[in-house]
Design a protein around this motif. Structure first.
Motif, PDB file in Angstrom:
ATOM      1  N   PHE A 170       0.842  -1.192   0.000  1.00  0.00           N
ATOM      2  CA  PHE A 170       0.000   0.000   0.000  1.00  0.00           C
ATOM      3  C   PHE A 170       0.878   1.242   0.000  1.00  0.00           C
ATOM      4  O   PHE A 170       1.855   1.308   0.740  1.00  0.00           O
ATOM      5  CB  PHE A 170      -0.901   0.031   1.244  1.00  0.00           C
ATOM      6  CG  PHE A 170      -1.749  -1.195   1.372  1.00  0.00           C
ATOM      7  CD1 PHE A 170      -2.956  -1.278   0.707  1.00  0.00           C
ATOM      8  CD2 PHE A 170      -1.342  -2.270   2.149  1.00  0.00           C
ATOM      9  CE1 PHE A 170      -3.749  -2.410   0.821  1.00  0.00           C
ATOM     10  CE2 PHE A 170      -2.120  -3.396   2.273  1.00  0.00           C
ATOM     11  CZ  PHE A 170      -3.324  -3.475   1.597  1.00  0.00           C
ATOM     12  N   GLU A 171       0.547   2.196  -0.864  1.00  0.00           N
ATOM     13  CA  GLU A 171       1.261   3.468  -0.909  1.00  0.00           C
ATOM     14  C   GLU A 171       0.260   4.590  -0.663  1.00  0.00           C
ATOM     15  O   GLU A 171      -0.877   4.522  -1.115  1.00  0.00           O
ATOM     16  CB  GLU A 171       1.932   3.647  -2.269  1.00  0.00           C
ATOM     17  CG  GLU A 171       3.040   2.653  -2.498  1.00  0.00           C
ATOM     18  CD  GLU A 171       3.768   2.885  -3.816  1.00  0.00           C
ATOM     19  OE1 GLU A 171       3.651   3.991  -4.383  1.00  0.00           O
ATOM     20  OE2 GLU A 171       4.455   1.955  -4.256  1.00  0.00           O
ATOM     21  N   TYR A 172       0.707   5.599   0.028  1.00  0.00           N
ATOM     22  CA  TYR A 172      -0.143   6.734   0.359  1.00  0.00           C
ATOM     23  C   TYR A 172       0.442   7.988  -0.275  1.00  0.00           C
ATOM     24  O   TYR A 172       1.643   8.196  -0.262  1.00  0.00           O
ATOM     25  CB  TYR A 172      -0.241   6.897   1.881  1.00  0.00           C
ATOM     26  CG  TYR A 172      -0.816   5.683   2.552  1.00  0.00           C
ATOM     27  CD1 TYR A 172      -2.183   5.542   2.703  1.00  0.00           C
ATOM     28  CD2 TYR A 172       0.008   4.648   3.007  1.00  0.00           C
ATOM     29  CE1 TYR A 172      -2.724   4.423   3.307  1.00  0.00           C
ATOM     30  CE2 TYR A 172      -0.522   3.528   3.610  1.00  0.00           C
ATOM     31  CZ  TYR A 172      -1.884   3.421   3.756  1.00  0.00           C
ATOM     32  OH  TYR A 172      -2.418   2.303   4.346  1.00  0.00           O
ATOM     33  N   ARG A 173      -0.422   8.802  -0.803  1.00  0.00           N
ATOM     34  CA  ARG A 173       0.010  10.062  -1.420  1.00  0.00           C
ATOM     35  C   ARG A 173      -0.400  11.231  -0.536  1.00  0.00           C
ATOM     36  O   ARG A 173      -1.407  11.160   0.157  1.00  0.00           O
ATOM     37  CB  ARG A 173      -0.612  10.206  -2.801  1.00  0.00           C
ATOM     38  CG  ARG A 173      -0.176   9.109  -3.731  1.00  0.00           C
ATOM     39  CD  ARG A 173      -0.892   9.226  -5.047  1.00  0.00           C
ATOM     40  NE  ARG A 173      -0.660   8.023  -5.820  1.00  0.00           N
ATOM     41  CZ  ARG A 173      -0.121   8.015  -7.017  1.00  0.00           C
ATOM     42  NH1 ARG A 173       0.218   9.136  -7.589  1.00  0.00           N
ATOM     43  NH2 ARG A 173       0.077   6.893  -7.651  1.00  0.00           N
ATOM     44  N   GLU A 174       0.386  12.270  -0.617  1.00  0.00           N
ATOM     45  CA  GLU A 174       0.088  13.486   0.143  1.00  0.00           C
ATOM     46  C   GLU A 174      -1.088  14.218  -0.497  1.00  0.00           C
ATOM     47  O   GLU A 174      -1.173  14.305  -1.722  1.00  0.00           O
ATOM     48  CB  GLU A 174       1.302  14.418   0.159  1.00  0.00           C
ATOM     49  CG  GLU A 174       2.510  13.829   0.836  1.00  0.00           C
ATOM     50  CD  GLU A 174       2.483  14.011   2.326  1.00  0.00           C
ATOM     51  OE1 GLU A 174       1.798  14.925   2.807  1.00  0.00           O
ATOM     52  OE2 GLU A 174       3.140  13.221   3.014  1.00  0.00           O
ATOM     53  N   TRP A 175      -1.979  14.709   0.307  1.00  0.00           N
ATOM     54  CA  TRP A 175      -3.070  15.561  -0.191  1.00  0.00           C
ATOM     55  C   TRP A 175      -2.546  16.979  -0.315  1.00  0.00           C
ATOM     56  O   TRP A 175      -1.948  17.511   0.622  1.00  0.00           O
ATOM     57  CB  TRP A 175      -4.240  15.540   0.781  1.00  0.00           C
ATOM     58  CG  TRP A 175      -5.038  14.291   0.699  1.00  0.00           C
ATOM     59  CD1 TRP A 175      -4.779  13.115   1.347  1.00  0.00           C
ATOM     60  CD2 TRP A 175      -6.208  14.081  -0.073  1.00  0.00           C
ATOM     61  NE1 TRP A 175      -5.706  12.189   1.022  1.00  0.00           N
ATOM     62  CE2 TRP A 175      -6.604  12.744   0.150  1.00  0.00           C
ATOM     63  CE3 TRP A 175      -6.956  14.859  -0.938  1.00  0.00           C
ATOM     64  CZ2 TRP A 175      -7.713  12.187  -0.446  1.00  0.00           C
ATOM     65  CZ3 TRP A 175      -8.062  14.302  -1.529  1.00  0.00           C
ATOM     66  CH2 TRP A 175      -8.437  12.991  -1.291  1.00  0.00           C
ATOM     67  N   LEU A 176      -2.730  17.585  -1.471  1.00  0.00           N
ATOM     68  CA  LEU A 176      -2.302  18.962  -1.658  1.00  0.00           C
ATOM     69  C   LEU A 176      -3.443  19.883  -1.241  1.00  0.00           C
ATOM     70  O   LEU A 176      -4.596  19.663  -1.617  1.00  0.00           O
ATOM     71  CB  LEU A 176      -1.927  19.210  -3.127  1.00  0.00           C
ATOM     72  CG  LEU A 176      -0.763  18.374  -3.646  1.00  0.00           C
ATOM     73  CD1 LEU A 176      -0.557  18.634  -5.128  1.00  0.00           C
ATOM     74  CD2 LEU A 176       0.502  18.695  -2.874  1.00  0.00           C
ATOM     75  N   PRO A 177      -3.136  20.902  -0.494  1.00  0.00           N
ATOM     76  CA  PRO A 177      -4.197  21.840  -0.087  1.00  0.00           C
ATOM     77  C   PRO A 177      -4.760  22.588  -1.285  1.00  0.00           C
ATOM     78  O   PRO A 177      -4.042  22.871  -2.248  1.00  0.00           O
ATOM     79  CB  PRO A 177      -3.507  22.786   0.891  1.00  0.00           C
ATOM     80  CG  PRO A 177      -2.053  22.654   0.600  1.00  0.00           C
ATOM     81  CD  PRO A 177      -1.822  21.292   0.014  1.00  0.00           C
ATOM     82  N   TYR A 178      -6.030  22.910  -1.221  1.00  0.00           N
ATOM     83  CA  TYR A 178      -6.692  23.650  -2.300  1.00  0.00           C
ATOM     84  C   TYR A 178      -6.129  25.055  -2.334  1.00  0.00           C
ATOM     85  O   TYR A 178      -6.022  25.724  -1.323  1.00  0.00           O
ATOM     86  CB  TYR A 178      -8.196  23.683  -2.063  1.00  0.00           C
ATOM     87  CG  TYR A 178      -8.943  24.419  -3.134  1.00  0.00           C
ATOM     88  CD1 TYR A 178      -9.113  23.857  -4.389  1.00  0.00           C
ATOM     89  CD2 TYR A 178      -9.472  25.682  -2.905  1.00  0.00           C
ATOM     90  CE1 TYR A 178      -9.784  24.518  -5.380  1.00  0.00           C
ATOM     91  CE2 TYR A 178     -10.156  26.372  -3.881  1.00  0.00           C
ATOM     92  CZ  TYR A 178     -10.311  25.769  -5.129  1.00  0.00           C
ATOM     93  OH  TYR A 178     -10.998  26.435  -6.114  1.00  0.00           O
ATOM     94  N   GLN A 179      -5.754  25.533  -3.508  1.00  0.00           N
ATOM     95  CA  GLN A 179      -5.194  26.881  -3.636  1.00  0.00           C
ATOM     96  C   GLN A 179      -6.016  27.730  -4.563  1.00  0.00           C
ATOM     97  O   GLN A 179      -6.550  27.332  -5.501  1.00  0.00           O
ATOM     98  CB  GLN A 179      -3.765  26.819  -4.141  1.00  0.00           C
ATOM     99  CG  GLN A 179      -2.864  26.122  -3.144  1.00  0.00           C
ATOM    100  CD  GLN A 179      -1.423  26.072  -3.655  1.00  0.00           C
ATOM    101  OE1 GLN A 179      -1.077  26.603  -4.709  1.00  0.00           O
ATOM    102  NE2 GLN A 179      -0.583  25.433  -2.906  1.00  0.00           N
TER     103      GLN A 179
END
Length: 85
Positions: free
Chosen positions: A76-85
């Motif tokens: 399992f790999e997890y990706r970072e959530w990018l904040p809404y800009q």
């Protein structure tokens, strides 16, 4: 857990015996004996769990200890959530 009507493993439907190995509140290993349906054959499995540095599940492996074969494994790999800009 004995004689359950489900299985967390690839094959089988009736769990005969289940042992959980927990370390620091993380499930590390599961040992299970179950009865395969409809053959009635008793099969033993071990399922291993690994976690990343943040405590998220990163890897699982299911080993058929009756035959010595790896039945299933997942990474399992997890990706970072990018904040809404």
């Amino acid at each position: 857990m004995s004689n359950a009507r489900f299985s967390p493993f690839v094959y089988g439907t009736t769990i005969r015996e289940m042992k959980l190995h927990v370390v620091d509140n993380f499930l590390k290993e599961m040992d299970v004996d179950f009865i395969d349906k409809p053959s009635g054959k008793r099969i033993k499995y071990k399922k291993y769990y690994q976690y990343d540095n943040q405590g998220r599940l990163s890897f699982t492996k299911t080993l058929n200890t009756s035959s010595g074969k790896i039945e299933n494994h997942e990474k399992f790999e997890y990706r970072e959530w990018l904040p809404y800009q």
